[in-house]
Design an enzyme around this catalytic site. Structure first.
Site, PDB file in Angstrom:
ATOM      1  N   LYS A 215      24.118 -13.980  61.052  1.00 34.38           N
ATOM      2  CA  LYS A 215      23.613 -12.609  61.119  1.00 34.38           C
ATOM      3  C   LYS A 215      22.421 -12.537  62.061  1.00 34.38           C
ATOM      4  O   LYS A 215      21.572 -13.443  62.097  1.00 34.38           O
ATOM      5  CB  LYS A 215      23.190 -12.151  59.731  1.00 34.38           C
ATOM      6  CG  LYS A 215      22.361 -10.868  59.768  1.00 34.38           C
ATOM      7  CD  LYS A 215      21.705 -10.555  58.460  1.00 34.38           C
ATOM      8  CE  LYS A 215      20.263 -10.172  58.729  1.00 34.38           C
ATOM      9  NZ  LYS A 215      19.613  -9.540  57.567  1.00 34.38           N
TER      10      LYS A 215
ATOM     11  N   GLU B  89      20.081  -2.288  63.188  1.00 38.78           N
ATOM     12  CA  GLU B  89      19.714  -1.364  62.101  1.00 38.78           C
ATOM     13  C   GLU B  89      18.986  -0.151  62.667  1.00 38.78           C
ATOM     14  O   GLU B  89      17.947  -0.292  63.310  1.00 38.78           O
ATOM     15  CB  GLU B  89      18.835  -2.064  61.052  1.00 38.78           C
ATOM     16  CG  GLU B  89      18.337  -1.085  59.981  1.00 38.78           C
ATOM     17  CD  GLU B  89      17.697  -1.728  58.758  1.00 38.78           C
ATOM     18  OE1 GLU B  89      17.715  -2.972  58.628  1.00 38.78           O
ATOM     19  OE2 GLU B  89      17.174  -0.954  57.926  1.00 38.78           O
TER      20      GLU B  89
ATOM     21  N   SER C 159      27.023  -5.040  52.668  1.00 39.01           N
ATOM     22  CA  SER C 159      26.260  -6.269  52.867  1.00 39.01           C
ATOM     23  C   SER C 159      24.827  -5.913  52.488  1.00 39.01           C
ATOM     24  O   SER C 159      23.950  -5.787  53.335  1.00 39.01           O
ATOM     25  CB  SER C 159      26.342  -6.728  54.325  1.00 39.01           C
ATOM     26  OG  SER C 159      25.497  -7.839  54.520  1.00 39.01           O
TER      27      SER C 159
HETATM   28  P1  13P Z   1      19.101  -4.015  53.013  1.00 39.20           P
HETATM   29  O1  13P Z   1      20.461  -3.819  52.339  1.00 39.20           O
HETATM   30  O2  13P Z   1      17.985  -4.243  52.055  1.00 39.20           O
HETATM   31  O3  13P Z   1      18.825  -2.950  54.025  1.00 39.20           O
HETATM   32  O4  13P Z   1      19.197  -5.400  53.799  1.00 39.20           O
HETATM   33  C1  13P Z   1      20.055  -5.525  54.842  1.00 39.20           C
HETATM   34  C2  13P Z   1      19.824  -6.737  55.629  1.00 39.20           C
HETATM   35  O5  13P Z   1      19.797  -6.714  56.819  1.00 39.20           O
HETATM   36  C3  13P Z   1      19.683  -8.025  54.956  1.00 39.20           C
HETATM   37  O6  13P Z   1      20.639  -8.897  55.506  1.00 39.20           O
END
Ligand code: 13P
Length: 340
Positions: A127, A169, A278
């Protein structure tokens, strides 16, 4: 990819860096020691029956090399439950010079050799999380940098046998409406796919981790799960080729309940990709609150994890009803300017 994107299952994201894990532990009055981080991860990963709802777990490097207090590696604990071990490979965010107070994600240097080592240790997917801020613009520079970094990482991860999760994100921060989020998300994903293609990334061998298309957290009105599903699926259908096997959403500060209801709304009709979760915060919040660092609460905390995992499993199948949810699950977790 197919194992992770299997029906009724999704990813448990527990790849908080040691600093971020420390924030979680501090919220229940625990010190940020390796022993406490290990105890917390052991609680999560040894939950009996987890593999029915969870297909992959994203780990931080420390956890990939740790074992339970009985000496079984966490990798083996996961494998025994048919859960794929994954690894966070980015090195976090730093300020992006020349932008509007935006950031970029580090970690490309030495990435190939780190991926090869993680593969040897048992990781099968990776990731990389970078962020885009709507109130900061986003500037063309920040979007291009985010997309290029993700594409370079994805090519390097695939070259070393790991399935890359591609995660730009789009932060919830801001008072904008849902239309503005849709516009930014389309722009971001078009650039991401442009550079993924330029870097010869195999689309059948990636997973995406998008934010849902919602209004900004400080917008005057909340959107319904149906409106969020409609806008999110519109964006994905316009931008994501059907060759991509799975879309695994992040929760981003939504409450546990919201994250589950929105996912359920997205699975009310067939999608060209597996549409699942996820989640980090939206799977762990009530677990932490139940645990409180007390050994006698471990069983109850594991039950709380199964409640969330099962609810999201049902939402992946489009058959979650929302009945019997606790007040804790309804609490939002958005924090302005939140950093992981
Ligand atoms: P959240 O679901 O808390 O936004 O976390 C996502 C993330 O990127 C962790 O892998």
């Amino acid at each position: 990819c197919k194992t992770v994107a299997s029906p009724g299952r999704g990813i448990l994201a527990i790849d908080e860096s040691s600093a971020t894990c420390g924030k979680r532990l501090a919220s229940i009055g625990l010190d940020n020691t390796e022993v406490n981080r290990q105890a917390y991860r052991q609680l999560l990963l040894t939950t009996a029956g987890l593999g029915e709802y969870i297909s992959g777990a994203i780990l931080f490097e420390e956890t990939l090399y740790q074992s339970t207090t009985d000496g079984k590696t966490f990798v083996d604990v996961l494998k025994d439950q048919n859960i794929m071990p994954g690894i966070k490979v980015d090195k976090g965010l730093v300020p992006l010079p020349g932008s509007n107070n935006e950031s970029w994600c580090q970690g490309l240097d030495g990435l190939a050799s780190r991926c090869a080592e993680y593969y040897k240790q048992g990781a099968r997917f990776a990731k990389w999380r970078t962020v885009v801020s709507i109130p900061c613009g986003p500037t063309a520079l920040a979007v291009k940098e985010a997309a290029w970094g993700l594409a370079r990482y994805a090519a390097i991860a695939q070259d070393n046998g790991l399935v890359p999760i591609v995660e730009p994100e789009i932060l919830l921060d801001g008072d904008h409406g849902i239309e503005r989020t849709l516009e930014v998300a389309e722009k971001v994903w078009s650039e991401v796919f442009f550079y993924l293609a330029e870097n010869n990334v195999l689309f059948e061998g990636i997973l995406l981790k998008p934010s849902m298309v919602t209004p900004g957290a400080e917008h005057k009105e909340k959107a319904s799960p149906e409106a969020i599903a409609k806008n999110t699926l519109t964006m994905l259908r316009r931008r994501v080729p059907p060759a991509v096997p799975g879309i695994m959403f992040l929760s981003g500060g939504q409450s546990e309940l919201e994250a589950t209801m929105n996912l359920n709304a997205m699975n009310q009709s067939a999608n060209p990709w597996h549409v699942s979760f996820s989640y980090a915060r939206a799977l762990q919040n009530s677990v932490l609150k139940t645990w409180q660092g007390q050994p006698e609460n471990i069983e109850a905390a594991q039950k709380a994890l199964l409640v969330r995992a099962k609810a999201n499993s049902l939402a992946q199948l489009g058959s979650y009803t929302g009945e019997g949810e606790s007040d804790e699950a309804k609490k939002g977790m958005f924090q302005k300017g939140y950093t992981y």
